[in-house]
Design an enzyme around this catalytic site. Structure first.
Site, PDB file in Angstrom:
ATOM      1  CB  CYS A  94      -0.931  -0.001   1.202  1.00  0.00           C
ATOM      2  SG  CYS A  94      -1.653  -1.619   1.485  1.00  0.00           S
ATOM      3  CG  HIS A 367      -6.066   2.333   0.804  1.00  0.00           C
ATOM      4  ND1 HIS A 367      -4.904   2.870   0.295  1.00  0.00           N
ATOM      5  CD2 HIS A 367      -5.693   1.269   1.563  1.00  0.00           C
ATOM      6  CE1 HIS A 367      -3.877   2.139   0.736  1.00  0.00           C
ATOM      7  NE2 HIS A 367      -4.316   1.169   1.488  1.00  0.00           N
TER       8      HIS A 367
END
Ligand SMILES: [Zn+2]
Lengths: 421, 138
Positions: A94, A367
Site C-alpha cells: 500500500c 484507498h
C-alpha cells in the site's frame, strides 16, 4: 545515533493531480491515470512540454492479482506518450507510490535526471470483497496468513495490545472515524462524501418512510456501537474502522530545485524523506507501535532539520482507524499512549492544532493502494497552495505538511515532509 | 542425518507428527517459531530443532468475522468468527497462531496475558489435510 542523510540536490514538486477515487466498473487504470495526469498538467502554472520528462516511476501493488495485468510502467508511459523514456514500476504494497516518489527524488538528487513523473494507480473493484481481502493478504508475513490473520486482523491485534497497554477502547477509534467522515464531504475527490451523522439520519429517515422500527441512536457513537449498523470485521475493527475497496490514480511532477521556477513561482520542496522496514508480528518485541514508521520519521526529521512540532498538518495512513492512532504517536505528534486523548479533544480535526487527514483519509477518500502515497502528497499540495476549497485548513501561515504511507502490515513505511518557502 | 530445513514447511511437518518444534540458535540461544534459516536476533546460522513446552500467554488477538476463502471453507464467517492471536512462549519468543476453546464472538472471553497451551489443529477441506498451530486456555 543514526546518520543524518541529505540529498545531493534538492527536489521540488511543481504539479500535482489525482483522479476521483471510487469504484468504477466502466473504466480501468489507464482512465484513472489519464485523469490524474491531465489534472497534474493543468496544475503546472507555466506549463510543461511532456517531451521534457526524463523518466517515470509508477507505484502499483497488485494489479497482477486484481485485474490480471502486470508491467504497468510501460503501459502508462505509452498511454501518456512518454515512450521511449524509461518507466519503472515500484512495489511496496500500500506504500507503492510513496516508493515511486522516493525513487524519483533520488534520481533527481543524484543528478541523473532533472524532470521526473511519479505516481501510482490501482484497480481493485473488479474483485469481490473476499478476493480483495485475499489480494491484500499477499502483503502479510508468511506465518500470519497461515495463522488465519487477515489485514484487518493484524491491525485488530495491534489495537488489542494498544488498548491493553494504554486503557483506550473502541470509543477512541470512533473519534477518528467520525473526524474522517466529517472531512470527506468537503473533498470532491473522496469516495464517501458523507458524515456519520448524515448517514445515521438518512437511515433513520428511511426506516420512518418504510414504516420499519426506527433505530434509537442518540449520537454518532451510539450508531457506531450498534453491531447492526457497524458489524464486526476483525475485533476490535468494525466496518467503519476499515478503508473501502477503491480504484484510482495520482501523480506529481518532480523537478530539480534549480529548475523549479521555470514551472511555477510557487513550488513545494521536499524537505525530508524517510523510509523504514518493519517485522512480522511474531518478530516484534512490542505490538503497540510501528518500528518502520519511527525509523522513517527519524530519517525525514533529521534530513529536514525539523521536529514533529514543525509539521503543521499531515496525511497519515489510516487503512484502519487504529493505524492512524498509533501512527500519530510514532510520528511524534503525540506521546505514546496520549494520542487517543488528544484526538478525543479534537487536536486532529480540520480546525484543531494538528489537522490529520483533511482529505478524509484512506477511510473516506478511498484507498486504491498503489495510488495512495502520492495522492496524500496531492492533498498536501492543495493545502499548502491554499486551493483546498471548503476543507482548507484555517491557518493563514500554512507552510509545512507531511505524508505517512504504510505498506502491508507495517513492512514498509514512508514519511515525507513538504515545505512551501 | 541433516536436520529438516529451518522453515515453515518443516515446522508443519513436525506438527503433523504431533510435535511442536522451534529453531534454536546455538550462537545466542534465541528460539524462533516457526524457524527461519537465519537467526532473527544475531544472524547466526548454526541452528537446531528443539521441542517447545507449548506454554505461553496471549499478547494480542483479533476475532475475525470477514474471513479469507481458506477459512470460509472450514465453516467460518460472519456468524461464526474465529480468533487469531500473538502468543508469547515460555521460551521467550512470540508466535502467531489460532486461538481456540474460547467464544470468538465474545471479545470479553479473552484477555491479554491469559495463560495458553498449544494444541495442534488438524482439518480436512476437499480431501486436503491441513495442520495448524493453535492455542487454548490453560
Ligand atoms: Zn542468534
Amino acid at each position: 545515533m543514526k546518520k543524518t542523510r541529505k540529498l545531493n540536490r534538492n527536489v521540488a514538486i511543481v504539479g500535482a493531480g489525482m483522479s476521483r477515487f471510487g469504484m468504477y466498473r466502466d473504466r480501468d487504470c489507464r482512465d484513472f491515470f489519464s485523469e490524474a495526469f491531465q489534472e497534474m498538467m493543468a496544475s503546472i502554472d507555466k506549463g510543461l512540454d511532456i517531451n521534457d520528462i526524463d523518466a517515470m516511476y509508477l507505484g502499483n501493488f497488485s494489479n497482477d492479482f486484481f485485474v490480471h495485468q502486470a508491467h504497468w510502467g510501460p503501459i502508462m508511459s505509452e498511454l501518456l506518450g512518454l515512450v521511449p523514456k524509461p518507466a519503472t514500476r515500484t512495489e511496496g504494497a500500500c506504500a507503492s507510490s510513496a516508493l515511486a516518489f522516493r525513487e524519483g527524488v533520488f534520481a533527481i538528487a543524484s543528478g541523473f535526471y532533472d524532470i521526473v513523473l511519479v505516481g501510482g494507480a490501482e484497480q481493485m473493484s473488479r474483485c469481490a470483497t473476499e478476493e480483495v481481502a485475499e489480494g491484500l493478504a499477499l502483503a502479510t508475513f508468511p506465518d500470519e496468513g497461515l495463522a488465519g490473520f487477515t489485514f484487518p486482523g493484524v491491525f485488530g491485534a495491534a489495537a488489542s495490545a494498544y488498548f491493553d497497554r494504554y486503557g483506550a477502547t473502541r470509543d477512541a477509534l470512533m473519534d477518528i472515524t467520525i473526524k474522517s467522515h466529517n472531512n470527506a464531504p468537503l473533498n470532491p475527490k473522496a469516495q464517501f462524501k458523507v458524515s456519520i451523522r448524515d448517514l445515521m439520519n438518512a437511515k433513520i429517515e428511511k426506516a420512518e418512510q418504510l414504516g420499519r422500527p426506527v433505530p434509537e441512536w442518540d449520537d454518532e457513537k451510539a450508531f457506531l456501537w450498534d453491531p447492526k449498523a457497524n458489524p464486526m470485521v476483525a475485533w476490535p475493527m468494525h466496518l467503519f474502522d476499515c478503508c473501502p475497496i477503491s480504484d484510482g490514480a495520482s501523480c506529481v511532477l518532480l523537478v530539480a530545485e534549480d529548475l523549479a521556477k521555470q514551472f511555477t513561482d510557487d513550488p513545494l520542496y521536499v524537505a525530508g524523506i524517510g523510509q523504514g522496514s518493519g517485522r512480522g508480528m511474531s518478530s516484534k518485541p512490542d505490538l503497540t507501535y510501528f518500528e518502520a514508521t519511527r525509523y522513517a520519521a527519524e530519517e525525514a526529521y533529521g534530513m529536514a532539520g525539523m521536529t514533529p512540532e514543525d509539521v503543521q498538518f499531515a496525511e497519515v495512513h489510516d487503512c484502519f482507524s487504529v493505524a492512524e492512532l498509533i501512527h500519530v504517536e510514532d510520528l511524534g505528534f503525540f506521546k505514546p499512549g496520549e494520542g487517543y486523548k488528544a484526538i478525543a479533544d479534537g487536536a486532529t480535526r480540520l480546525d484543531g492544532p494538528k489537522p490529520i487527514n483533511t482529505s478524509g483519509g484512506l477511510k473516506c477518500k478511498g484507498h486504491p493502494v498503489g495510488a495512495t502515497g502520492v495522492s496524500q502528497m496531492v492533498e498536501i499540495w492543495s493545502q499548502l497552495r491554499g486551493i483546498a476549497g471548503e476543507r482548507q485548513i484555517p491557518n493563514p501561515n500554512l507552510r509545512i505538511g507531511a505524508t505517512h504511507n504504510l505498506g502491508g502490515t507495517g513492512g514498509t513505511c514512508t514519511f515525507t515532509i513538504l515545505e512551501r518557502r | 542425518m541433516a536436520p529438516l530445513p529451518f522453515n515453515i514447511q518443516s515446522f508443519e511437518h513436525y506438527l503433523g507428527e504431533d510435535k511442536l518444534m522451534g529453531g534454536k540458535c546455538n550462537a545466542c540461544g534465541m528460539v524462533v517459531v516457526p524457524p527461519r534459516p537465519i537467526c532473527a536476533d544475531c544472524g547466526g546460522i548454526d541452528l537446531e530443532w528443539v521441542p517447545l513446552t507449548g506454554k505461553g500467554e496471549l499478547m494480542a488477538y483479533t476475532n475475525i468475522a470477514v474471513v479469507p476463502p481458506a477459512m470460509a471453507a472450514e465453516g467460518y464467517g460472519r456468524n461464526n468468527p474465529y480468533c487469531s492471536g500473538v502468543v508469547g512462549l515460555e521460551e521467550g519468543c512470540h508466535v502467531v497462531a489460532r486461538i481456540v476453546g474460547i467464544d470468538a464472538s465474545d471479545p470479553e472471553s479473552l484477555s491479554i496475558g491469559m495463560p495458553l497451551t498449544a494444541t495442534i489443529l488438524k482439518s480436512e477441506v476437499d480431501g486436503i489435510a491441513k495442520v495448524r498451530l493453535g492455542f487454548e486456555p490453560s
